[in-house]
Design a protein around this motif. Sequence first.
Motif, PDB file in Angstrom:
ATOM      1  N   ILE A  10       0.754  -1.327   0.031  1.00 26.15           N
ATOM      2  CA  ILE A  10      -0.051  -0.097  -0.037  1.00 26.15           C
ATOM      3  C   ILE A  10       0.833   1.297   0.100  1.00 26.15           C
ATOM      4  N   ASP A  11       2.056   1.411   0.647  1.00 23.72           N
ATOM      5  CA  ASP A  11       2.738   2.511   0.893  1.00 23.72           C
ATOM      6  C   ASP A  11       3.929   2.769  -0.293  1.00 23.72           C
ATOM      7  N   ASP A  12       3.795   1.845  -1.419  1.00 21.40           N
ATOM      8  CA  ASP A  12       4.647   2.018  -2.256  1.00 21.40           C
ATOM      9  C   ASP A  12       4.442   3.379  -3.185  1.00 21.40           C
ATOM     10  N   PRO A  13       5.498   3.986  -3.569  1.00 20.21           N
ATOM     11  CA  PRO A  13       5.340   5.414  -4.418  1.00 20.21           C
ATOM     12  C   PRO A  13       4.455   5.117  -5.905  1.00 20.21           C
ATOM     13  N   ILE A  14       4.074   6.032  -6.261  1.00 17.81           N
ATOM     14  CA  ILE A  14       3.225   6.081  -7.701  1.00 17.81           C
ATOM     15  C   ILE A  14       4.135   5.778  -8.790  1.00 17.81           C
ATOM     16  N   HIS A  15       3.843   4.621  -9.591  1.00 16.88           N
ATOM     17  CA  HIS A  15       4.556   4.034 -10.492  1.00 16.88           C
ATOM     18  C   HIS A  15       4.275   4.965 -12.137  1.00 16.88           C
ATOM     19  N   LEU A  16       4.989   5.425 -12.792  1.00 16.28           N
ATOM     20  CA  LEU A  16       4.760   5.881 -13.901  1.00 16.28           C
ATOM     21  C   LEU A  16       5.744   5.150 -15.084  1.00 16.28           C
ATOM     22  N   ILE A  17       4.951   4.412 -15.936  1.00 19.43           N
ATOM     23  CA  ILE A  17       5.405   3.422 -16.874  1.00 19.43           C
ATOM     24  C   ILE A  17       6.337   2.510 -16.343  1.00 19.43           C
ATOM     25  N   LEU A  18       7.495   2.751 -16.314  1.00 15.23           N
ATOM     26  CA  LEU A  18       8.482   1.515 -15.797  1.00 15.23           C
ATOM     27  C   LEU A  18       8.986   1.796 -14.333  1.00 15.23           C
ATOM     28  N   TRP A  19       8.926   3.228 -13.961  1.00 16.72           N
ATOM     29  CA  TRP A  19       9.754   3.373 -12.727  1.00 16.72           C
ATOM     30  C   TRP A  19       8.748   4.320 -11.803  1.00 16.72           C
ATOM     31  N   PRO A  20       9.182   4.036 -10.155  1.00 17.28           N
ATOM     32  CA  PRO A  20       8.488   5.181  -9.480  1.00 17.28           C
ATOM     33  C   PRO A  20       8.883   6.458  -9.744  1.00 17.28           C
ATOM     34  N   ALA A  21       8.039   7.406  -9.372  1.00 10.75           N
ATOM     35  CA  ALA A  21       8.227   8.770  -9.671  1.00 10.75           C
ATOM     36  C   ALA A  21       9.373   9.572  -9.431  1.00 10.75           C
ATOM     37  N   ASP A  22       9.756   9.135  -8.185  1.00 14.21           N
ATOM     38  CA  ASP A  22      11.255   9.518  -7.905  1.00 14.21           C
ATOM     39  C   ASP A  22      12.289   9.217  -8.767  1.00 14.21           C
ATOM     40  N   GLU A  23      12.309   8.133  -9.440  1.00 12.00           N
ATOM     41  CA  GLU A  23      13.300   7.670 -10.397  1.00 12.00           C
ATOM     42  C   GLU A  23      12.904   8.420 -11.760  1.00 12.00           C
ATOM     43  N   MET A  24      11.814   8.411 -12.026  1.00 13.09           N
ATOM     44  CA  MET A  24      11.480   8.980 -13.248  1.00 13.09           C
ATOM     45  C   MET A  24      11.819  10.530 -13.226  1.00 13.09           C
ATOM     46  N   ALA A  25      11.749  11.178 -12.100  1.00 15.43           N
ATOM     47  CA  ALA A  25      12.115  12.423 -11.992  1.00 15.43           C
ATOM     48  C   ALA A  25      13.904  12.598 -12.512  1.00 15.43           C
ATOM     49  N   ALA A  26      14.672  11.659 -12.270  1.00 13.88           N
ATOM     50  CA  ALA A  26      15.818  11.777 -12.419  1.00 13.88           C
ATOM     51  C   ALA A  26      16.055  11.582 -14.030  1.00 13.88           C
ATOM     52  N   PHE A  27      15.206  10.685 -14.520  1.00 12.71           N
ATOM     53  CA  PHE A  27      15.314  10.461 -15.942  1.00 12.71           C
ATOM     54  C   PHE A  27      14.854  11.443 -16.834  1.00 12.71           C
ATOM     55  N   GLN A  39      21.446  16.712 -27.450  1.00  8.76           N
ATOM     56  CA  GLN A  39      22.098  15.329 -27.337  1.00  8.76           C
ATOM     57  C   GLN A  39      21.200  14.709 -26.774  1.00  8.76           C
ATOM     58  N   LEU A  40      20.085  14.079 -27.783  1.00  8.86           N
ATOM     59  CA  LEU A  40      18.999  13.455 -26.939  1.00  8.86           C
ATOM     60  C   LEU A  40      19.548  12.058 -26.488  1.00  8.86           C
ATOM     61  N   ILE A  41      20.069  11.265 -27.644  1.00 10.10           N
ATOM     62  CA  ILE A  41      20.496   9.809 -27.399  1.00 10.10           C
ATOM     63  C   ILE A  41      21.634   9.861 -26.197  1.00 10.10           C
ATOM     64  N   LEU A  42      22.452  10.776 -26.090  1.00  8.66           N
ATOM     65  CA  LEU A  42      23.354  10.785 -24.895  1.00  8.66           C
ATOM     66  C   LEU A  42      22.620  10.907 -23.882  1.00  8.66           C
ATOM     67  N   ALA A  43      21.784  11.933 -23.882  1.00  2.07           N
ATOM     68  CA  ALA A  43      21.023  12.216 -22.585  1.00  2.07           C
ATOM     69  C   ALA A  43      20.383  10.972 -22.062  1.00  2.07           C
ATOM     70  N   VAL A  44      19.564  10.164 -22.944  1.00  3.43           N
ATOM     71  CA  VAL A  44      18.945   8.951 -22.564  1.00  3.43           C
ATOM     72  C   VAL A  44      19.749   8.125 -21.851  1.00  3.43           C
ATOM     73  N   ALA A  45      20.912   7.746 -22.403  1.00  7.04           N
ATOM     74  CA  ALA A  45      21.962   6.768 -21.807  1.00  7.04           C
ATOM     75  C   ALA A  45      22.332   7.415 -20.534  1.00  7.04           C
ATOM     76  N   ILE A  46      22.726   8.708 -20.300  1.00  8.12           N
ATOM     77  CA  ILE A  46      22.927   9.089 -18.887  1.00  8.12           C
ATOM     78  C   ILE A  46      21.773   9.036 -17.987  1.00  8.12           C
ATOM     79  N   GLY A  47      20.485   9.410 -18.441  1.00 11.95           N
ATOM     80  CA  GLY A  47      19.533   9.346 -17.567  1.00 11.95           C
ATOM     81  C   GLY A  47      19.140   7.890 -17.182  1.00 11.95           C
ATOM     82  N   VAL A  48      19.302   6.808 -18.210  1.00 13.15           N
ATOM     83  CA  VAL A  48      19.491   5.380 -17.465  1.00 13.15           C
ATOM     84  C   VAL A  48      20.293   5.153 -16.503  1.00 13.15           C
ATOM     85  N   MET A  49      21.512   5.622 -16.828  1.00 12.85           N
ATOM     86  CA  MET A  49      22.383   5.322 -15.767  1.00 12.85           C
ATOM     87  C   MET A  49      22.414   6.293 -14.537  1.00 12.85           C
TER      88      MET A  49
END
Length: 93
Positions: A10-27, A39-49
């Motif tokens: 019950i206490d899990d954070p909200i999930h957006l697509i694949l990740w919880p909201a706090d992880e999605m904010a970093a991405f 540099q979208l491709i580079l930023a996506v790779a950095i976001g996943v990392m």
Amino acid sequence: MEPVSLPKHIDDPIHLILWPADEMAAFVTCLIGGMLIGQLILAVAIGVMAVKFYRRFRDNRPDGYPLHAAYWLGLLPSRAVTIPNPFIRRYLP
């Protein structure tokens, strides 16, 4: 009466697509930065990392640690009377 299904946690954070909201904010932050610099491709790779490192950081600490760290650094100021100013490190009588 029809049975009602309850979530497992019950206490899990909200999930957006694949990740919880706090992880999605970093991405999303990395994604927007990549759009701004062109540099979208580079930023996506950095976001996943960034999500991978943030998840490792968050899992090794108690619940709510990032929120408390943000308050301690002064990133979440509040006008509440019961919450002291985070920049006052020493209280004198």
